[in-house]
Design an enzyme around this catalytic site. Sequence first.
Site, PDB file in Angstrom:
ATOM      1  N   SER A   1       3.154   3.564   8.067  1.00 32.33           N
ATOM      2  CA  SER A   1       3.695   4.602   7.189  1.00 32.33           C
ATOM      3  C   SER A   1       4.539   5.644   7.916  1.00 32.33           C
ATOM      4  CB  SER A   1       2.557   5.301   6.451  1.00 32.33           C
ATOM      5  OG  SER A   1       2.109   4.437   5.446  1.00 32.33           O
TER       6      SER A   1
ATOM      7  N   GLU B   1      -5.393  10.329   7.384  1.00 30.75           N
ATOM      8  CA  GLU B   1      -4.189   9.510   7.362  1.00 30.75           C
ATOM      9  C   GLU B   1      -3.128  10.225   6.525  1.00 30.75           C
ATOM     10  OE1 GLU B   1      -5.701   5.000   7.887  1.00 30.75           O
ATOM     11  OE2 GLU B   1      -5.938   5.718   5.853  1.00 30.75           O
TER      12      GLU B   1
ATOM     13  N   ARG C   1      -0.435   8.443  14.028  1.00 31.62           N
ATOM     14  CA  ARG C   1       0.423   7.796  13.042  1.00 31.62           C
ATOM     15  C   ARG C   1       0.815   8.659  11.835  1.00 31.62           C
ATOM     16  NH1 ARG C   1      -4.466   4.692  12.468  1.00 31.62           N
ATOM     17  NH2 ARG C   1      -5.511   5.054  10.461  1.00 31.62           N
TER      18      ARG C   1
ATOM     19  N   TRP D   1      -9.057   1.789  -0.246  1.00 31.18           N
ATOM     20  CA  TRP D   1      -9.294   0.818   0.831  1.00 31.18           C
ATOM     21  C   TRP D   1     -10.623   0.075   0.701  1.00 31.18           C
ATOM     22  CZ3 TRP D   1      -5.734  -1.698   2.769  1.00 31.18           C
ATOM     23  CH2 TRP D   1      -4.550  -1.134   3.222  1.00 31.18           C
TER      24      TRP D   1
ATOM     25  N   ASN E   1       0.845  -1.198   0.000  1.00 29.14           N
ATOM     26  CA  ASN E   1       0.000   0.000   0.000  1.00 29.14           C
ATOM     27  C   ASN E   1       0.881   1.249   0.000  1.00 29.14           C
ATOM     28  OD1 ASN E   1      -0.287  -1.414   2.779  1.00 29.14           O
ATOM     29  ND2 ASN E   1      -0.995   0.604   3.358  1.00 29.14           N
ATOM     30  N   ASP E   2       0.734   2.135   0.950  1.00 25.10           N
ATOM     31  CA  ASP E   2       1.304   3.487   0.853  1.00 25.10           C
ATOM     32  C   ASP E   2       2.792   3.561   0.457  1.00 25.10           C
ATOM     33  OD1 ASP E   2      -0.988   3.372   2.367  1.00 25.10           O
ATOM     34  OD2 ASP E   2      -0.178   4.434   4.083  1.00 25.10           O
TER      35      ASP E   2
HETATM   36  C1  FRU Z   1      -3.059   4.465   4.894  1.00 24.31           C
HETATM   37  C2  FRU Z   1      -2.715   3.641   6.126  1.00 24.31           C
HETATM   38  C3  FRU Z   1      -1.878   4.453   7.095  1.00 24.31           C
HETATM   39  C4  FRU Z   1      -1.133   3.394   7.844  1.00 24.31           C
HETATM   40  C5  FRU Z   1      -0.905   2.348   6.800  1.00 24.31           C
HETATM   41  C6  FRU Z   1      -0.941   0.939   7.308  1.00 24.31           C
HETATM   42  O1  FRU Z   1      -3.344   3.702   3.776  1.00 24.31           O
HETATM   43  O2  FRU Z   1      -3.905   3.186   6.723  1.00 24.31           O
HETATM   44  O3  FRU Z   1      -2.622   5.311   7.921  1.00 24.31           O
HETATM   45  O4  FRU Z   1       0.057   3.879   8.397  1.00 24.31           O
HETATM   46  O5  FRU Z   1      -1.907   2.517   5.817  1.00 24.31           O
HETATM   47  O6  FRU Z   1      -0.577   0.023   6.338  1.00 24.31           O
END
Ligand code: FRU
Length: 519
Positions: A109, A230, A177, A320, A50-51
């Site tokens: 992240s 986020e 976070r 998501w 992901n990110d």
């Molecule tokens: C965003 C997120 C962040 C988190 C990460 C976890 O997509 O939800 O907030 O740090 O992905 O994989």
Amino acid sequence: MNLSNMWIRGRGMLVASVFLVSAWALLAQEAYNEPWRPQFHFTPPKNFMNDPNGLVYYKGEYHLFYQYNPQGAEWGHMSWGHAVSTDMLHWKNLPLAIPEEPGQYMIYSGSAVVDWHNASGLCASTDTADPSCLIAIYTAAGARVQRQHLAFSNDRGRTWTNYPGNPVADLKQPDFRDPKVFWYESEKKWVMVAVLADARKAVFFDSRDLKKWTFSGSFETGGNDKGQWECPDLFELAVDGDPKNKKWVLIVNRNPGAPAGGTGTRYFVGSFEGAHFLNETPAGQELWADYGKDFYATNSFSDIPPKDGRRIWIGWISNWQYANREPTLIWRGGQSLPRELGLTQFPDGIRLVQKPIGEAKSLRERELLQLSNVSIPMAMQAMHLANVRGETLEIEAELAPRAAREIGFRLRKGGTEETVLGITAEDKQVFVDRTRSGQVAFAPEFPGRHKAKLRQSSHVKLHIFLDRSSVEIFVNDGEVVLTDRIYPSPGSDGIELYSNEGRGKVLSLSIWKLGSIWH
Ligand code: FRU
């Protein structure tokens, strides 16, 4: 063993190793060639991503770290994967950078910076002319608490050591976070912006040494908003390139609530004085960076040299709502093309604009077509004669709808499949319709039509990047961008122009076939 035997054995080994090497080369080539495997967007060889995390430029290399599950093709065991590039396009995969601590916390992240003067005291260099090292700050996500941790690398990001004094920031909160750290020159200090995700609050900290962080302020919009914030980011940009007119942009990635549904990237324009972001975007105006459904969790590069001076970001091209269900099997998740950010003053306010990085021109393998000032039927005929088709294309077009109600492109066309990119002239909208784009049934939230308002629709500039399973569209010099994943059948590689009764004009059209960054 006699000599001739040895020779035969030696030759056997040679034959075997030649065979192994060529099998390996074949496999390596086969890899990154699966259906839907993006050819010029970063994807991990296998498993879930992901990110983008920790984007930083250091000693000639751009680093892309990313949220990664080393164990499977769905979210879990989050760790930092790693790739490097010298142009932000051609990536080389490197071993896992920061693994989860099983039973304790996952590595969520975060960001990375160059500690140029060893302010942290963690840089081991003995070179007095260059005492620098790389520092990463990420979220250590435990079952009940999320805290910010630091890791450092003294070998250009190849290996990382967790700082023994972790955590470096702790609010004793379950959803604190996604720290983004940057150097704040006017007060000669480091600033961290992170989120309290459920409270939809951005929180600011500052530090002199990257190890001790002091809470300094927060930003929220109030109201009865729902969902989470986020992956925040905060940076200054010149308005219309004027260095005397700069504004700060606060990015918050929003989960859910984006214009196309699910997750998306929102921003605020204002000023920042080291601890407080003063929002100048009028209440009630929601600004979004992308109107497609697949652009999220953005991260901008740190430490791009001042003589370059660009602010460049990458977003994760998923949502998501269905990220764990996308129909790719070996890997899941991709990163957007790197995009250069700017601010433009429009009559209705200052807005973020995006364009693909100039380096993307190097992806052009072959020009397939170039035309100007032709009718839609003429352009169609030229496209047909030149047999313009493909899974990886760049298209630059200027369209004038004139008397046409709707004008645009049908992309990845084949049988009943098509991804429509259209302009509806009267209501000045641009849309991507992926309801018939191929595989759409894997998630009810996937099919749909995603639209955005344009300031004018009489002369629309489109800059389109089509990859095997994505389309990114920059409209009118990036004032609107739409990013969408698509899963067409491999043979659906046709492209058409359309308008009502062939009305409207193609002011210009250029199409290139783009090459692969992997082969
Ligand atoms: C965003 C997120 C962040 C988190 C990460 C976890 O997509 O939800 O907030 O740090 O992905 O994989």
